[in-house]
Design a protein around this motif. Structure first.
Motif, mmCIF file in Angstrom:
data_model
loop_
_atom_site.group_PDB
_atom_site.id
_atom_site.type_symbol
_atom_site.label_atom_id
_atom_site.label_comp_id
_atom_site.label_asym_id
_atom_site.label_seq_id
_atom_site.Cartn_x
_atom_site.Cartn_y
_atom_site.Cartn_z
ATOM 1 N N ALA A 1 20.472 3.222 -0.927
ATOM 2 C CA ALA A 1 19.104 2.867 -1.308
ATOM 3 C C ALA A 1 18.319 2.317 -0.120
ATOM 4 C CB ALA A 1 19.117 1.843 -2.430
ATOM 5 N N SER A 2 17.019 2.601 -0.136
ATOM 6 C CA SER A 2 16.095 2.097 0.882
ATOM 7 C C SER A 2 14.976 1.332 0.196
ATOM 8 C CB SER A 2 15.507 3.251 1.698
ATOM 9 O OG SER A 2 14.491 2.783 2.568
ATOM 10 N N LEU A 3 14.819 0.070 0.553
ATOM 11 C CA LEU A 3 13.756 -0.766 0.018
ATOM 12 C C LEU A 3 12.822 -1.159 1.158
ATOM 13 C CD1 LEU A 3 16.403 -1.197 -1.747
ATOM 14 C CD2 LEU A 3 15.405 -3.363 -2.444
ATOM 15 N N PHE A 4 11.522 -1.153 0.904
ATOM 16 C CA PHE A 4 10.619 -1.710 1.898
ATOM 17 C C PHE A 4 9.402 -2.342 1.242
ATOM 18 C CE2 PHE A 4 9.502 2.800 1.696
ATOM 19 C CZ PHE A 4 8.115 2.823 1.701
ATOM 20 N N SER A 5 8.966 -3.437 1.854
ATOM 21 C CA SER A 5 7.817 -4.205 1.382
ATOM 22 C C SER A 5 6.616 -3.918 2.267
ATOM 23 C CB SER A 5 8.132 -5.702 1.436
ATOM 24 O OG SER A 5 9.284 -6.001 0.679
ATOM 25 N N ILE A 6 5.447 -4.034 1.681
ATOM 26 C CA ILE A 6 4.215 -3.894 2.451
ATOM 27 C C ILE A 6 3.801 -5.274 2.938
ATOM 28 C CG2 ILE A 6 1.845 -3.082 2.481
ATOM 29 C CD1 ILE A 6 3.950 -0.883 2.040
ATOM 30 N N THR A 7 3.734 -5.436 4.242
ATOM 31 C CA THR A 7 3.338 -6.700 4.842
ATOM 32 C C THR A 7 2.016 -6.490 5.583
ATOM 33 O OG1 THR A 7 4.094 -8.511 6.289
ATOM 34 C CG2 THR A 7 4.820 -6.282 6.876
ATOM 35 N N ALA A 8 1.737 -7.264 6.623
ATOM 36 C CA ALA A 8 0.474 -7.141 7.351
ATOM 37 C C ALA A 8 0.622 -7.772 8.728
ATOM 38 C CB ALA A 8 -0.660 -7.823 6.583
ATOM 39 N N ALA B 1 -2.912 -15.680 2.682
ATOM 40 C CA ALA B 1 -2.331 -14.339 2.798
ATOM 41 C C ALA B 1 -1.342 -14.249 3.948
ATOM 42 C CB ALA B 1 -3.442 -13.307 2.973
ATOM 43 N N ASN B 2 -1.693 -14.838 5.085
ATOM 44 C CA ASN B 2 -0.805 -14.757 6.245
ATOM 45 C C ASN B 2 0.500 -15.509 6.006
ATOM 46 O OD1 ASN B 2 -2.830 -13.309 7.387
ATOM 47 N ND2 ASN B 2 -3.219 -14.690 9.087
ATOM 48 N N ALA B 3 0.424 -16.650 5.313
ATOM 49 C CA ALA B 3 1.642 -17.381 4.977
ATOM 50 C C ALA B 3 2.535 -16.545 4.060
ATOM 51 C CB ALA B 3 1.290 -18.703 4.307
ATOM 52 N N ALA B 4 1.922 -15.865 3.106
ATOM 53 C CA ALA B 4 2.694 -15.028 2.186
ATOM 54 C C ALA B 4 3.346 -13.862 2.923
ATOM 55 C CB ALA B 4 1.787 -14.509 1.072
ATOM 56 N N LYS B 5 2.591 -13.206 3.813
ATOM 57 C CA LYS B 5 3.145 -12.057 4.531
ATOM 58 C C LYS B 5 4.250 -12.479 5.494
ATOM 59 C CE LYS B 5 0.301 -9.148 2.591
ATOM 60 N NZ LYS B 5 0.779 -8.316 1.464
ATOM 61 N N ALA B 6 4.095 -13.667 6.117
ATOM 62 C CA ALA B 6 5.174 -14.159 6.971
ATOM 63 C C ALA B 6 6.444 -14.365 6.159
ATOM 64 C CB ALA B 6 4.750 -15.463 7.645
ATOM 65 N N GLY B 7 6.282 -14.857 4.938
ATOM 66 C CA GLY B 7 7.428 -15.016 4.052
ATOM 67 C C GLY B 7 8.061 -13.690 3.682
ATOM 68 N N LEU C 1 6.861 -2.521 6.006
ATOM 69 C CA LEU C 1 5.866 -1.650 6.626
ATOM 70 C C LEU C 1 4.576 -2.443 6.754
ATOM 71 C CD1 LEU C 1 4.843 1.102 7.615
ATOM 72 C CD2 LEU C 1 4.514 1.762 5.221
ATOM 73 N N SER C 2 4.055 -2.518 7.978
ATOM 74 C CA SER C 2 2.884 -3.350 8.253
ATOM 75 C C SER C 2 1.682 -2.492 8.617
ATOM 76 C CB SER C 2 3.198 -4.332 9.392
ATOM 77 O OG SER C 2 2.097 -5.167 9.662
ATOM 78 N N PRO C 3 0.820 -2.177 7.653
ATOM 79 C CA PRO C 3 -0.382 -1.388 7.959
ATOM 80 C C PRO C 3 -1.426 -2.240 8.672
ATOM 81 C CG PRO C 3 0.181 -1.323 5.607
ATOM 82 C CD PRO C 3 0.934 -2.456 6.217
ATOM 83 N N GLY C 4 -2.137 -1.620 9.590
ATOM 84 C CA GLY C 4 -3.333 -2.234 10.155
ATOM 85 C C GLY C 4 -4.533 -1.816 9.337
ATOM 86 N N PRO C 5 -5.696 -1.675 9.953
ATOM 87 C CA PRO C 5 -6.891 -1.251 9.214
ATOM 88 C C PRO C 5 -6.754 0.205 8.750
ATOM 89 C CG PRO C 5 -7.453 -2.249 11.341
ATOM 90 C CD PRO C 5 -5.995 -1.974 11.362
#
Length: 273
Positions: free
Chosen positions: A144-151, A164-170, A192-196
Motif C-alpha cells: 500500500a501507498s499512502l500520501f498526505s497533501i501538505t504545503a 495552516a502552517n502549524a497544521a501542515k508542519a504536523g 505531496l506538497s503543491p505550490g500555487p
C-alpha cells in the motif's frame, strides 16, 4: 473542470488497484481522484458535503471507472473508518490512500481566535491522522501507498497563516513517523506538497487580482502557476510502483516556491561601489 492529460503514463498503471481519496469533492483532490481512476484504479471518495461528493463521484464514474462516494467529516474518526471499511468490502484491500481534506483562511495571529486556530488543526492535522489511521486495517500489506497533501508553509513561515502552517508542519512529521512504523508491514507513507496551482479555491483567495497573481508568479523560479496535470502526475508517481522505494518523503511540486524569492529584484547582483 478542465480535461486532464494522460500522456507519459500507461493508462493501466493502476489497473486492479483500489484508492481512497479524502477531501475529494473539488480542486486538487478531485483532480487526483480522476487521474487515479484514469490509470485504472477503483476509487472511493469522501468529503463533508453529501451533495458535493456525490457530484464529484458522478464525474469520475462518467469517465468509466467504479466509484464509491460518501459524505464523511475527517474530524469524525468513526465516519472515516466506516467509509474505509465499505470501500475495502466493496472493492478489496486499499492500495492507495490520499489524505487531502483541508480548511484555511487568512488571519493575522493577533486577531485569530483560539477556535479558528483549533478548527484548522482539527481538519488538517487531526483529520489527516484519522484518514491514515482509519485506513490501516484495510490496507494491502505489503504494497500500500499512502500520501498526505501538505504545503510549502510546513517549512517556510509566512504571514497570516500560523494555523495552516502549524497544521501542515504536523502533517509532514506525521508521515515521517508513520513511514518508520508502518514500513516493516510494506506500507509506504509520503506527502505531496503543491505550490500555487491554477484554478483552485486556494489560489483564488491568495491572488484575488491580476496584479497579485503576477506578483506571485514573479517570485517563482519557474515563473508560472502549476496546473492539475503537474500535481496529478506527481500524485500518480507516489501512488504507483514507480515510487516503490520511496517513503517518508515530502515531494515538492511547487515550481521552486520553497526555495525563496526568485524575482528579478532578488536575483539582481548588488551594485558595485
Amino acid at each position: 473542470m478542465e480535461t486532464l492529460a494522460t500522456s507519459g503514463f500507461a493508462p493501466d498503471l493502476l489497473q486492479g488497484k483500489v484508492a481512497l481519496v479524502a477531501g475529494a469533492s473539488s480542486g486538487i483532490n478531485l483532480a487526483i481522484a480522476r487521474r487515479l481512476a484514469a490509470a485504472g484504479a477503483r476509487v472511493a471518495m469522501l468529503s463533508r458535503s453529501a451533495e458535493r461528493i456525490e457530484a464529484a463521484g458522478a464525474l469520475v464514474a462518467a469517465e468509466g471507472q467504479e466509484v464509491l462516494a460518501r459524505a464523511a467529516d475527517v474530524r469524525d474518526f468513526d465516519a472515516v473508518a466506516a467509509v474505509a471499511a465499505e470501500a475495502a468490502q466493496r472493492f478489496g484491500p486499499l492500495d492507495i490512500v490520499v489524505s487531502g481534506a483541508a480548511g484555511n483562511f487568512h488571519a493575522p495571529a493577533a486577531h485569530l481566535s483560539a477556535n479558528g486556530f483549533k478548527t484548522v488543526i482539527d481538519i488538517d492535522l487531526i483529520g489527516n491522522f484519522n484518514v491514515l489511521r482509519a485506513s490501516f486495517e484495510h490496507l494491502r500489506k505489503p504494497g500500500a501507498s499512502l500520501f498526505s497533501i501538505t504545503a510549502p508553509g510546513a517549512e517556510v513561515p509566512g504571514l497570516f497563516q500560523v494555523h495552516a502552517n502549524a497544521a501542515k508542519a504536523g502533517i509532514n512529521m506525521t508521515v515521517r513517523c508513520l513511514a518508520m512504523e508502518w514500513g516493516p508491514a510494506g506500507v509506504r507513507v509520503n506527502a505531496l506538497s503543491p505550490g500555487p496551482i491554477a484554478n483552485t479555491p486556494g489560489m483564488s483567495k491568495l491572488a484575488a487580482s491580476p496584479e497579485r497573481e503576477q506578483a506571485l508568479k514573479a517570485r517563482l523560479p519557474l515563473r508560472r502557476y502549476g496546473d492539475f496535470d503537474d500535481i496529478t502526475n506527481a500524485a500518480l508517481f507516489l501512488a504507483s510502483d514507480l515510487s516503490r522505494y520511496v517513503t517518508g518523503t515530502v515531494l515538492d511540486c511547487d515550481g521552486g516556491m520553497r526555495l525563496g524569492d526568485a524575482s528579478a529584484d532578488a536575483l539582481s547582483p548588488p551594485a558595485r561601489g
